[in-house]
Design a protein around this motif. Structure first.
Motif, short mmCIF file in Angstrom:
data_model
loop_
_atom_site.label_atom_id
_atom_site.label_comp_id
_atom_site.label_asym_id
_atom_site.label_seq_id
_atom_site.Cartn_x
_atom_site.Cartn_y
_atom_site.Cartn_z
N MET A 1 0.84 -1.19 0.00
CA MET A 1 0.00 0.00 0.00
C MET A 1 0.89 1.25 0.00
SD MET A 1 -2.65 1.45 2.85
CE MET A 1 -1.39 2.04 3.93
N PRO B 1 0.83 4.99 0.96
CA PRO B 1 0.03 6.00 1.66
C PRO B 1 -0.13 7.27 0.84
CG PRO B 1 1.83 5.22 3.05
CD PRO B 1 2.04 4.66 1.68
N LYS B 2 -1.27 7.92 1.00
CA LYS B 2 -1.49 9.20 0.33
C LYS B 2 -2.36 10.08 1.20
CE LYS B 2 -5.46 7.68 -2.39
NZ LYS B 2 -5.99 7.49 -3.74
N THR B 3 -2.12 11.38 1.08
CA THR B 3 -2.92 12.38 1.78
C THR B 3 -3.13 13.57 0.86
OG1 THR B 3 -0.88 13.17 2.81
CG2 THR B 3 -2.28 11.79 4.17
N HIS C 1 2.31 10.38 6.85
CA HIS C 1 2.08 9.00 6.42
C HIS C 1 2.63 8.01 7.44
CE1 HIS C 1 1.93 10.43 1.95
NE2 HIS C 1 0.87 10.80 2.65
N ASP D 1 0.11 8.28 10.44
CA ASP D 1 -1.28 7.90 10.18
C ASP D 1 -1.45 6.49 9.63
OD1 ASP D 1 -1.87 10.47 11.03
OD2 ASP D 1 -2.17 11.26 9.01
N PHE D 2 -0.48 6.02 8.85
CA PHE D 2 -0.63 4.72 8.19
C PHE D 2 0.19 3.62 8.85
CE2 PHE D 2 -1.88 7.82 5.07
CZ PHE D 2 -2.97 7.25 4.45
N HIS D 3 1.27 4.00 9.55
CA HIS D 3 2.17 2.99 10.12
C HIS D 3 2.35 3.12 11.63
CE1 HIS D 3 3.06 1.96 5.99
NE2 HIS D 3 3.49 3.18 5.75
N ASP D 4 1.66 4.09 12.22
CA ASP D 4 1.75 4.34 13.67
C ASP D 4 3.20 4.53 14.13
OD1 ASP D 4 0.51 4.81 16.12
OD2 ASP D 4 0.75 2.72 16.75
N LYS E 1 1.80 11.13 -2.30
CA LYS E 1 2.02 9.72 -1.99
C LYS E 1 3.47 9.53 -1.59
CE LYS E 1 -1.22 8.38 -5.63
NZ LYS E 1 -1.39 7.55 -6.85
#
Length: 155
Positions: A1, A3-5, A36, A39-42, A77
């Motif tokens: 995946m 990540p994107k914001t 990213h 938010d996506f990988h903590d 991304k």
């Protein structure tokens, strides 16, 4: 995946022609990468700093393809391309909101720094275990930024 914001280009980051400053592309992309990770990988930079890890930019390689304009919504991304003993190679790309137009592509090489000694150092084992699962191994066969650019433009 990957990540994107999404972000909105701010007035203070633009020139009188309403174009995002060249350095602004890098700022937006580095800030997105930090978001990213969290938010996506903590993975928070605060936690990494508290554990004595930090990174310095060794090299930016960027291609500017289209202007990002004041008040425009953009998509950023990012991917960890390569994790090595003491470096990280990260790709960040900026797109229009619909993700149909690539505006800029950035590869950044980070060098790991031991925050206690302020010297370059190998990544600790716990960090390797944390970062290895988020490494984008599909991009490791790409040899250059220009090769990657060609892949993205023809998709």
């Amino acid at each position: 995946m990957e990540p994107k914001t999404f972000y909105k280009i701010r007035f203070t980051d633009c020139d009188s022609f309403k174009h995002l400053h060249n350095s602004g592309y890098i700022d937006y992309m580095l800030n997105a990468r930090e978001d990213h990770l969290k938010d996506f990988h903590d993975i928070s930079m605060t936690m990494l700093y508290e554990k004595g890890c930090g990174w310095m930019v060794n090299k930016h390689e960027i291609v500017y393809l289209a202007p990002a304009l004041y008040n425009e919504n953009i998509c950023i991304k990012s991917s960890l391309i390569k994790l090595s003993d003491d470096t990280l190679l990260v790709e960040m790309s900026m797109w229009n909101e619909q993700e149909t137009q690539l505006k800029a592509l950035l590869w950044t090489k980070f060098i790991h720094v031991n925050m206690q000694t302020s010297k370059r150092d190998k990544h600790p084992d716990w960090f390797i275990q944390l970062a290895k699962p988020i490494e984008n191994t599909t991009l490791q066969e790409v040899n250059s930024l220009n090769e990657r650019l060609a892949m993205l433009v023809r998709r």
